[in-house]
Design a protein around this motif. Structure first.
Motif, PDB file in Angstrom:
ATOM      1  N   ARG A 515     -18.121   5.815   0.663  1.00  0.00           N
ATOM      2  CA  ARG A 515     -16.879   5.727  -0.093  1.00  0.00           C
ATOM      3  C   ARG A 515     -15.713   5.823   0.877  1.00  0.00           C
ATOM      4  O   ARG A 515     -15.662   6.728   1.724  1.00  0.00           O
ATOM      5  N   THR A 563     -16.311   1.246  -2.335  1.00  0.00           N
ATOM      6  CA  THR A 563     -17.519   2.023  -2.604  1.00  0.00           C
ATOM      7  C   THR A 563     -18.734   1.118  -2.492  1.00  0.00           C
ATOM      8  O   THR A 563     -18.717  -0.014  -2.991  1.00  0.00           O
ATOM      9  N   GLU A 564     -19.775   1.625  -1.843  1.00  0.00           N
ATOM     10  CA  GLU A 564     -20.988   0.841  -1.720  1.00  0.00           C
ATOM     11  C   GLU A 564     -22.200   1.764  -1.808  1.00  0.00           C
ATOM     12  O   GLU A 564     -22.249   2.816  -1.171  1.00  0.00           O
ATOM     13  N   ARG A 589     -24.800  -2.576  -4.243  1.00  0.00           N
ATOM     14  CA  ARG A 589     -23.694  -2.648  -5.200  1.00  0.00           C
ATOM     15  C   ARG A 589     -22.404  -2.301  -4.467  1.00  0.00           C
ATOM     16  O   ARG A 589     -22.277  -1.229  -3.873  1.00  0.00           O
ATOM     17  N   SER A 590     -21.425  -3.222  -4.493  1.00  0.00           N
ATOM     18  CA  SER A 590     -20.141  -3.033  -3.802  1.00  0.00           C
ATOM     19  C   SER A 590     -18.999  -3.163  -4.791  1.00  0.00           C
ATOM     20  O   SER A 590     -18.981  -4.105  -5.596  1.00  0.00           O
ATOM     21  N   GLU A 591     -18.054  -2.239  -4.725  1.00  0.00           N
ATOM     22  CA  GLU A 591     -16.867  -2.256  -5.583  1.00  0.00           C
ATOM     23  C   GLU A 591     -15.640  -1.925  -4.749  1.00  0.00           C
ATOM     24  O   GLU A 591     -15.679  -1.035  -3.904  1.00  0.00           O
ATOM     25  N   THR A 593     -11.070  -1.670  -4.956  1.00  0.00           N
ATOM     26  CA  THR A 593      -9.817  -1.698  -5.713  1.00  0.00           C
ATOM     27  C   THR A 593      -8.653  -1.772  -4.735  1.00  0.00           C
ATOM     28  O   THR A 593      -8.715  -1.215  -3.634  1.00  0.00           O
ATOM     29  N   ARG A 607      -9.164  -5.865  -8.449  1.00  0.00           N
ATOM     30  CA  ARG A 607     -10.464  -5.213  -8.317  1.00  0.00           C
ATOM     31  C   ARG A 607     -11.518  -6.294  -8.129  1.00  0.00           C
ATOM     32  O   ARG A 607     -11.414  -7.393  -8.701  1.00  0.00           O
ATOM     33  N   ALA A 609     -15.994  -6.719  -7.466  1.00  0.00           N
ATOM     34  CA  ALA A 609     -17.293  -6.042  -7.418  1.00  0.00           C
ATOM     35  C   ALA A 609     -18.400  -7.067  -7.510  1.00  0.00           C
ATOM     36  O   ALA A 609     -18.235  -8.144  -8.081  1.00  0.00           O
ATOM     37  N   HIS A 610     -19.530  -6.722  -6.921  1.00  0.00           N
ATOM     38  CA  HIS A 610     -20.716  -7.559  -7.088  1.00  0.00           C
ATOM     39  C   HIS A 610     -21.974  -6.737  -6.803  1.00  0.00           C
ATOM     40  O   HIS A 610     -21.921  -5.658  -6.210  1.00  0.00           O
ATOM     41  N   THR A 611     -23.107  -7.268  -7.235  1.00  0.00           N
ATOM     42  CA  THR A 611     -24.429  -6.737  -6.895  1.00  0.00           C
ATOM     43  C   THR A 611     -25.201  -7.850  -6.208  1.00  0.00           C
ATOM     44  O   THR A 611     -25.226  -8.986  -6.687  1.00  0.00           O
ATOM     45  N   GLU A 700     -16.966 -12.661  -4.891  1.00  0.00           N
ATOM     46  CA  GLU A 700     -17.221 -12.785  -6.319  1.00  0.00           C
ATOM     47  C   GLU A 700     -17.482 -14.241  -6.689  1.00  0.00           C
ATOM     48  O   GLU A 700     -17.503 -15.136  -5.836  1.00  0.00           O
TER      49      GLU A 700
END
Length: 942
Positions: A515, A563-564, A589-591, A593, A607, A609-611, A700
């Motif tokens: 994080r 965050t990952e 998983r990555s997010e 902001t 924002r 995010a993806h998996t 994305e």
């Protein structure tokens, strides 16, 4: 059919006999049977159409091996003829070639006698050797340690957990030699039972200074050497060297070819790539935006680290995806007999470390390590760094005027670009700390659990009080107060279990996460000089008034977060002698902001995010000195165009030549992508210390992951034990690499609460070619290293600079290095290092290129394109000395370093100031890096 022959010639020094042998063979089998080349351990034999029994007899005669075979061998082979050619081969390899061609087999008795048998099913029950290789002092697993056998079985290597398995060993006693760079080789006699396993732990002892290699690069030459396969490694001792590891890893990484730290915040750039084209990982977990100020205030405590590996062009598929490369840091786990502690203090940091053993009868190499670091800025700010911060924080007239033009009409008086700002007050705060906890827990024979967690916090803030003067005017006509603050926090952790799965396989499972949060704020207020006029409290009163106004204004507040979390399964399988298969399955998983508020830019919130799921497959085959490796990394990213493939491959050759010495060559290439992109937003603050705000956006739907194609050639030549030459040549082409689209960003106008990230970026293309060379001489008392690197890195920004190729922001076209270390006594080490960088092409502040001319061309500034003006050479000479004393497990080291001993005024970048209101010309305003900096470091181990 040609007549049977056995050909060869005894090896001698020089090229003549070798050339003669080649010509003779090409002429048509001119040598008579029975001539064979040999050395005491290696032999050259060429067999063409020779009956089996005659070939076996000749092998026994030439090699001197004790060889038995009966009449059933002749009956089983019938009329089979042997065709076999081997040069510089071992006796067992020659025998293997003969029996394989005849469909026979052999085994070796414990007495050393070889027995040829007619049918493979008559072979004895084979056994297996499994083991773990560790650092004998710390208990840390040693990856890539070489495992060799005196009876000439092909060598193997330990995996990242230090584990190895050698199946299909003949029962009996084997002499096993374990070697690793920086450690004394260890030879041990191991008894392998039939149909059983022998389990052994090899604890290697570190070499003393005179023989310890500080850098292990890509391909290394010689017996027992490490093949880095696209990587360069620094061990813990290199990171701890005073003046380098104490304040940060960037100075230590200067020794590696193709690695260039950028000035100021010390980004480490790999082979001409930008800061956003690589990834930094700690025990496999990504760490985003690590802070290092001028190599003095570092990212991690050096006491917490065991090694760092830089993975460069052509790195294998299992190591992940990145456009340019990967910085892999590994924690030490501190396992050792008894408790231990270590403390290091220098003018910049206080470092400490505690180790606690965690042992089991089956495996005594468990341990717990706790380490931490804290800067000492609040207690005793370093004079040279404080002076440099003042330099970097100087007010830029053009950016001040640009910001004030953004203010509402009449809100503040207009600002002239001709004002000279004189510093009347400056304050800086630098705070950096990190905490590391790492453990290795043995869970059974050949099994271990490793876990680690890292937390880091970094704060940088400045406040400037400046009075503006026009050229030639003694009195100020305006006053300004500006303050900016930056805060980084990082948290990363992982847990991993490794195990031997039978005699031929090893596996591992890892869970990891990280994080990152970055916050920044900038405020500025200006007013006329009447605040300091008659009847006022002068400068202190003016400052208090402006600070009061500053408190009523909204802060320019930016915040980014990343965050990952990920899980990974690995499996290594030995398919046969010299043949290994590696599989990695990874889910991530990555997010991210991003929030930008109240500044030069319109308010922005986004924002992403993806998996993603990735499968990496590698097949590695070794034969003699040759190694072939092919790999494929396939990533599934939902919402994009299906699967993204990254094929990679390499070929390596290592050997020894009596004339040239030991050598190693590696050629590698492939496709590399990345799925989380770093973007840099130029900081418009006229006194901003940090040049850009960084944020990360996962790829994305509708966006292609950036792609790079790599080709790399590495070579090493070691004609003697003392001399070594290493070189590399590489080329890369990139596409779809995103950059901020400033024209769109500054226009704003979006009404959505969340802006689509793809709306803010444009895709760029680029190319890089480069080379690097290192010369090293290691004597008993003196070690010398010299090197040169050259790169040419170009990027095309479609909407800027006329769409033409310009130098990459991190391009350092020429870099030189010379390093000398001398040990006149065992307890005394003297060192000197000189570095130089020539041709830096982004000469002005980054905001000049990104912001000042986006909407309005201003040719009068003379900024032009990157490359139109270059910065002066960046040259530095450092001197140092260390004295050490060791008594058993207790020791102390005292070091003194003189950084930039010549106090050279190296330019960081340029700003501009208009000469006067009546003149259109502009003068350069340079900002300088740190000058002469003395440093004393004390390290104690007890």
């Amino acid at each position: 059919m040609s007549s049977p022959s056995i050909m060869g010639e005894r090896k001698r020094m020089g090229w003549g006999p070798s050339l003669l042998l080649i010509l003779t063979v090409a002429a048509g089998w001119a040598l008579p049977p029975g001539i064979a080349a040999q050395t005491p351990d290696r032999h050259t034999v060429i067999l063409r159409g020779v009956p089996v029994t005659e070939a076996l007899a000749h092998v026994a005669s030439v090699t001197g091996m004790d060889l038995l075979f009966g009449s059933e061998v002749a009956e089983a082979s019938g009329d089979e003829e042997i065709f076999c050619r081997l040069e510089g081969a071992t006796a067992e390899a020659i025998l293997e070639c003969v029996v394989r061609g005849a469909g026979l087999d052999f085994y070796r008795l414990s007495s050393g006698t070889y027995v040829v048998i007619a049918r493979p099913e008559d072979a004895p029950a084979y056994g297996t050797l499994v083991g773990v290789v560790t650092d004998g002092w710390s208990g840390q697993p040693l990856p890539n340690a070489q495992v060799e056998f005196a009876d000439v079985r092909r060598p193997t290597r330990s995996n990242p957990a230090g584990l190895f398995a050698v199946p299909a060993l003949l029962p009996g006693r084997h002499q096993v030699m374990i070697s690793a760079p920086g450690y004394r080789s260890q030879v041990m006699a191991v008894d392998v039972p039939p149909r059983g396993e022998a389990r052994v732990t090899f604890a290697l002892e570190a070499q003393p200074f005179r023989a310890r290699p500080l850098v292990v690069d890509g391909i290394s030459a010689g017996r027992g050497s490490l093949v880095g396969r696209g990587g360069s490694t620094l061990d813990r001792q290199a990171l701890l060297d005073s003046g380098e590891g104490a304040g940060g890893f960037s100075r230590a990484l200067l020794r590696m070819p193709g690695v260039v730290p950028r000035p100021l915040l010390s980004d480490v750039l790999i082979q001409g790539g930008g800061a956003g084209e690589q990834q930094l990982r700690l025990d496999g977990a990504p760490v985003y935006n690590p802070l290092a100020v001028e190599g003095l205030l570092g990212t991690f405590s050096p006491l917490a680290l065991e090694r760092v590996t830089v993975r460069k062009a052509g790195f294998p598929a299992r190591h992940g995806s990145a456009i340019s490369g990967i910085l892999d840091f590994e924690h030490a786990n501190g396992a050792r007999e008894g408790f231990g502690s270590e403390v290091q203090i220098d003018p910049f940091n206080l470092n400490g470390r505690i180790t606690i053993p965690l042992t089991r009868e089956q495996d005594p190499q468990g341990g717990l390590m706790i380490a931490g670091r804290r800067t000492l800025w609040g207690l005793a700010p370093t004079t040279s760094l404080e002076r440099a911060l003042r330099e970097w924080n100087q007010v830029d007239p053009l950016l001040t005027a640009a910001l004030r033009h953004q203010a509402p009409d009449g809100a503040e008086p207009p600002v002239s670009e001709a004002v000279v700002y004189q510093d009347h007050g400056h304050g800086s705060e630098l705070q950096s700390s990190d905490l590391h906890v790492a453990a290795r827990i043995p869970t059974g024979p050949g099994r271990s659990l490793r876990a680690s967690i890292y937390g880091g916090s970094n704060e940088v803030s400045t406040r400037t009080l400046a009075a503006g003067h026009h050229e030639g005017a003694p009195d100020a006509d305006r006053i300004m107060v500006a303050q900016d603050a930056y805060d980084w926090t990082n948290l990363a952790g992982q847990i991993r279990h490794d195990a031997l799965l039978g005699s031929r396989s090893a596996g591992g499972i890892q869970l990891r996460g990280s994080r990152h949060v970055f916050r920044s704020g900038f405020q500025m207020v200006t007013d006329g000089a009447d605040l300091m006029g008659p009847g006022t409290q002068g400068l202190p009163g003016a400052e208090a008034t402006l600070l009061g106004r500053l408190g009523t204004r909204p802060a320019f507040s930016d915040r980014t977060g990343m965050t990952e979390v990920a899980g990974e399964l690995t499996l290594e399988r030995v398919l046969g002698p010299g043949h290994q298969l590696h599989l990695t399955l990874e889910g991530v998983r990555s997010e991210a902001t991003v929030s930008l508020q109240e500044g030069l830019f319109p308010d922005l919130h986004t924002r992403a995010a993806h998996t993603r799921v990735a499968l990496a497959t590698e097949d590695r085959w070794s034969r003699g000195g040759w190694t072939l490796e092919g790999g494929l990394r396939t990533t599934w990213l939902p919402g994009t165009d299906g699967l993204w493939a990254e094929p990679r491959g390499s070929v390596e050759l290592q050997g020894e030549n009596r004339s040239l010495g030991a050598y190693g060559v590696r050629f590698a290439g492939g496709v590399f992508r990345q799925y989380v992109n770093q973007l840099e937003l130029a900081n418009p603050g006229p006194s901003a210390l940090v040049p850009s705000v960084r944020f990360w956006l996962p790829v994305e739907e509708g966006v292609a992951p950036p792609r790079a194609a790599h080709l790399a050639l590495e070579a090493t030549l070691a004609p003697t034990q003392e001399w070594e030459v290493r070189g590399e040549v590489y080329g890369k082409r990139t596409r779809d690499l995103p950059e901020i689209d400033y024209a769109t960003l500054l226009l704003g106008g979006w009404s959505e609460e969340r802006v689509d990230p793809s709306f803010l970026v444009e895709s760029t293309r680029g190319s890089t070619v480069g080379m690097g060379v290192r010369f090293r001489r290691s004597g008993d008392q003196v070690r010398i290293q010299a090197g040169y690197d050259a790169t040419r890195s170009r990027r095309i920004f479609p909407s800027r600079f006329g769409g033409e190729a310009v130098p990459d922001p991190g391009d350092a076209p020429h870099r030189g290095l010379i390093r000398v270390e001398a040990a006149p006594r065992p307890d005394l080490l003297l060192r000197a290092r000189g570095t130089g960088v020539w041709g830096r092409s982004w000469a002005f502040r980054r905001a000049y290129y990104d912001l000042l001319t986006v909407h309005e061309p201003r040719p009068e500034l003379g900024v032009g394109r990157p490359g139109d003006q270059t910065l002066p050479p960046l040259l530095e000479l450092d001197l140092g000395a260390s004295w050490s004393l060791r008594r058993g497990e207790t020791g102390v080291e005292l070091s003194a370093d003189l950084l930039n001993v010549l106090n050279r005024r190296n330019v960081l970048d340029y700003g501009l100031r208009r000469r006067s209101e009546d003149q259109a010309g502009y003068d350069l305003l340079p900002r300088f890096l740190t000058g002469f900096t003395p440093a004393i470091s004390i390290r104690a181990v007890f």
